[in-house]
Design an enzyme around this catalytic site. Structure first.
Site: not given
Ligand code: 13P
Length: 287
Positions: A84-85, A105, A135, A229-231
Site C-alpha cells: 500500500d502506497h 505511489d 496514483e 481500501n479500509v484500515n
Molecule cells: P482508511 O484508513 O481511511 O480506511 O483508508 C485506508 C486506505 O486507503 C489505505 O490505503
C-alpha cells in the site's frame, strides 16, 4: 490461493462489485481477515503499508506469515498481498519478497517522474505476474505520517497514467484517509465518471474507505470502482472493544490479562467490520 489482484479486479469490474483491501497490522489482523474471507467466500486484498511491514518485521516476514496462515487455515478464496502506497525502493523490496500486488505511489513527485517510475515498476512487476496500482494527485488525510491535502485527480494525468499498463488506478475524488471531518463535502461523482471515461474502463481504486456512507460506496462501484481500501475503521472497532474489556475490569479476572483473551473482543469487533464491508461491496460468494 495467493494471486495477483489483476483477475479478481477485472471480474469485480465486469460484474459490478468491489474487492476490499483490508490493511493488516499484525498476526491477529491477518488471521481475522483471512478467516472472514473464507467464511463469506469473498476474494480479498491484504494491504500492507511500508510502515506496517516495518512494524511486523519486514516484507519477507509478512509474506512468510501470510503463506503459513493461508495454508494452515486452508484458505481457498483468492487472496492478494498488496503493498500500500509504496515508494520506489519499497516496491522493489516487496516484489523481491514475493508480494503479489504492488501500489507504487509516486503522487508526491512531479507528474512526469511519477509516470516514468510507474512504467518501470509495471515492467518489473508484470515480468513476475504481479499487479500494479498507481496514483496521481494525492489522497488527503494522514497515513504513516504523510499528510495529503485531498485532491481531485487531473484528467489528462489520469489518462496518461492509465496507458502505462497498470492494472488499477487510484483516483482522488475528494476521499481522504482516516475519519472524515464533519464538514466533508462527500465524493465527487462527476469527477469519478470523467476519470473512468478517460482511463478507458480500467478498475478504479477508492482509498479512505473508513466512514464513507454505504450509498456513496454503492454509487462509486456503479461508476467503476472495483477496489476499496479500509484500515482505520478496523482499528477504531478494535480499540473500542478492547477499551470496554478493560473498563469492565475483565483483565483483572483470573487469566484475563492473557493476550489471547485480552485481544479477543477487539479481534471479533474488527472481524465484524470486515463482514460488513464484504456485504456492502457485494463481494460475498464471488470467490
Ligand atoms: P482508511 O484508513 O481511511 O480506511 O483508508 C485506508 C486506505 O486507503 C489505505 O490505503
Amino acid at each position: 490461493m495467493l494471486v495477483s489482484a489483476k483477475d479478481m479486479l477485472k471480474k469485480a469490474h465486469k460484474e459490478g462489485y468491489a474487492v476490499a483491501q483490508i490493511n493488516i497490522n499484525n498476526l491477529e489482523w491477518t488471521q481475522l481477515v483471512l478467516k472472514v474471507a473464507e467464511e463469506l467466500k469473498s476474494p480479498v486484498i491484504l494491504g500492507v503499508s511500508e510502515g506496517a511491514a516495518k512494524y511486523m518485521g519486514g516484507f519477507r516476514l509478512v509474506m512468510a506469515m501470510v503463506r503459513e496462515l493461508h495454508d494452515s487455515l486452508k484458505i481457498t478464496v483468492p487472496v492478494a498481498v498488496h503493498l500500500d502506497h509504496g515508494t520506489y525502493e519499497g516496491a522493489l523490496k516487496a516484489l523481491e519478497a514475493g508480494f503479489t500486488s504492488i501500489m507504487y505511489d509516486g503522487s508526491s513527485l512531479p507528474f512526469e517522474e511519477n509516470l516514468k517510475k510507474t512504467k518501470e515498476i509495471v515492467k518489473l512487476c508484470h515480468a513476475k505476474g504481479v499487479s500494479v496500482e498507481a496514483e496521481v494527485g494525492s489522497i488527503g488525510g494522514e497515513e504513516d505520517g504523510v499528510i495529503g491535502a485531498g485532491e481531485l485527480a487531473d484528467l489528462e494525468e489520469s489518462r496518461r497514467m492509465s496507458k502505462t499498463g497498470i492494472d488499477m488506478f487510484a483516483a482522488g475524488i475528494g476521499n481522504i484517509h482516516g475519519p472524515y471531518p464533519a464538514n466533508w463535502k462527500g465524493l465527487n461523482f462527476e469527477r469519478l465518471r470523467e476519470i473512468q471515461e478517460v482511463t478507458g474502463g480500467i478498475p478504479l481504486v477508492l482509498h479512505g474507505g473508513t466512514g464513507i456512507p454505504v450509498e456513496m460506496i454503492q454509487k462509486s462501484i456503479s461508476l467503476g470502482v472495483s477496489k476499496i481500501n479500509v484500515n482505520t475503521e478496523l482499528q477504531q472497532a478494535f480499540a473500542a472493544a478492547t477499551r470496554k474489556y478493560i473498563e469492565d475490569g475483565k483483565d483483572l479476572q483470573p487469566k484475563g490479562y492473557d493476550p489471547r483473551k485480552l485481544l479477543k473482543p477487539g479481534v471479533e469487533a474488527a472481524a465484524n467490520v470486515v463482514r460488513d464491508k464484504f456485504r456492502q461491496y457485494g463481494s460475498v460468494n464471488k470467490a
